[in-house]
Scaffold this active site. Structure first.
Site, PDB file in Angstrom:
ATOM      1  CE1 TYR A  56      -3.283  -2.774   0.290  1.00  0.00           C
ATOM      2  CE2 TYR A  56      -3.659  -2.197   2.577  1.00  0.00           C
ATOM      3  CZ  TYR A  56      -3.953  -2.956   1.484  1.00  0.00           C
ATOM      4  OH  TYR A  56      -4.947  -3.923   1.566  1.00  0.00           O
ATOM      5  CG  LEU A 206     -18.871   0.772   3.353  1.00  0.00           C
ATOM      6  CD1 LEU A 206     -18.442   2.149   3.839  1.00  0.00           C
ATOM      7  CD2 LEU A 206     -20.336   0.514   3.693  1.00  0.00           C
ATOM      8  NE  ARG A 208     -11.710  -2.086  -4.098  1.00  0.00           N
ATOM      9  CZ  ARG A 208     -12.102  -3.356  -3.901  1.00  0.00           C
ATOM     10  NH1 ARG A 208     -13.365  -3.677  -3.986  1.00  0.00           N
ATOM     11  NH2 ARG A 208     -11.211  -4.283  -3.625  1.00  0.00           N
ATOM     12  N   GLY A 209     -16.849   2.267  -1.254  1.00  0.00           N
ATOM     13  CA  GLY A 209     -17.642   3.476  -1.169  1.00  0.00           C
ATOM     14  C   GLY A 209     -18.864   3.489  -2.065  1.00  0.00           C
ATOM     15  CB  SER A 212     -20.420   4.626   1.390  1.00  0.00           C
ATOM     16  OG  SER A 212     -20.247   5.653   0.418  1.00  0.00           O
ATOM     17  N   GLY A 213     -23.453   5.529   0.315  1.00  0.00           N
ATOM     18  CA  GLY A 213     -24.328   6.686   0.356  1.00  0.00           C
ATOM     19  C   GLY A 213     -23.604   7.971   0.047  1.00  0.00           C
TER      20      GLY A 213
END
Length: 331
Positions: A56, A206, A208-209, A212-213
């Site tokens: 990472y 999620l 990767r979002g 997630s909203g």
């Protein structure tokens, strides 16, 4: 903080873990100060499981965590580290290296970057197709005997590989994508881990979002690896954002945000489930923690699955070339 045992042979971990990948540029630029503050907030909230990978940011994430954790009692947190992914200077992925010598070399670098004397859970990021999993796991087992590692985990591997690995040394958990829109482990892998007493640390809860909203049609900006994800492209993205809105409506009926509902759904799928939340801001971490305020009852789980049925996501979870590298996707 609620606690769960990670597999039958693993440690007690917080019911939610912190995934640190997003703090090292994978989703575009991250604020260093806010990243450090988010790690501290997670510790203050009782989160003791922190997940990273030595690839990472090509080591950046481990060095960041080393700074964030400096001074914290070593028994107050558990480090889960993935290794083996090979990258070039541009950041492109070249493959995976699970050779025993490479395992030990990677660990030595991780210990240095993190500033610790042991890793709590060490795992190959993917299966090296050229190295028997027995050899990779055997090398980690030797590191356990030497005191540098406490437990062995796996990542994105299928049932046959899990069984072979567990025959060499106890495995505490399988790290794998699991979410309302990513339910592949229900086709046999989850049966295998439960038979063998292996926990699940679920990433991508999620997507990767995506659910997630907070995602929009322009979420994936330059420098954000989601721009290469099939689920964030063109018509797929439009369809998936519609799914996210259906989740929002279902979540509202139980008093949760979409992100909280998605996290709570994973947590409700079994005591062997530990969702990893990739928060890189304190406000998003606080929202995620709200998923634990009341466990979902079966009717609520069913309502969320009706809103987001299995297989309803448009697009695969990785580009085709990366999907081909996933042992977990082989049938």
């Amino acid at each position: 903080m609620q606690m769960r045992k990670l597999g039958k042979t693993g440690p007690e971990v917080s019911a939610i873990g912190l995934g640190a990948m997003g703090m090292s540029g994978m989703y575009g630029p991250a604020d260093r100060g806010e990243s450090l503050a988010t790690v501290h907030a997670a510790l203050d909230a009782g989160i003791n499981l922190i997940d990273t990978g030595d690839f990472y940011g090509m080591g950046h994430n481990e060095m960041l965590l080393g700074e964030a954790l400096k001074g914290a009692p070593r028994d107050s947190y558990l480090l889960s580290v993935k290794f083996g992914a090979q990258r070039d200077p541009r950041g492109a992925f070249l493959g995976f290296d699970g050779r025993p010598a490479a395992v030990k070399t990677a660990l030595a670098y991780s210990l240095q970057r993190l500033g610790v004397d042991h890793i709590d859970i060490y795992r190959p990021a993917r299966l090296d197709p050229n190295v028997p999993i027995e050899d990779t796991v055997g090398a980690i087992a030797e590191l356990i005997k030497a005191g540098y590692v406490r437990h062995i985990g796996l990542s994105e591997v299928g049932s046959a590989t899990i069984r072979r690995a567990a025959a060499v040394h106890p495995i505490v958990d399988l790290q794998i994508e699991y979410a309302l829109v990513s339910r592949g482990i229900e086709d046999g892998i989850l049966d295998t881990t439960r038979e063998l007493g292996i926990g699940i640390t679920a990433y991508g809860v999620l997507s990767r979002g995506l659910i997630s909203g907070h995602a929009t049609s322009d979420t994936a900006q330059p420098g954000d690896f989601r721009g290469h994800s099939p689920r964030f492209q063109g018509e797929n993205l439009a369809k998936n954002l519609e799914l996210a809105e259906r989740l929002r409506a279902a979540a509202a009926t139980i008093g949760l945000t979409p992100a909280q509902a998605a996290i709570a759904w994973v947590a409700a799928k079994g005591d062997d489930m530990v969702p990893l939340v990739g928060a890189r801001r304190r406000d998003r971490l606080a929202e995620a923690l709200g998923a634990l305020k009341a466990p979902l009852i079966p009717a609520q789980v069913a309502a969320l699955e009706t809103a987001v049925p299995r297989g309803s996501a448009a697009g695969t979870r990785y580009p085709e070339i990366q999907m081909a590298m996933l042992d977990s996707e082989k049938r």
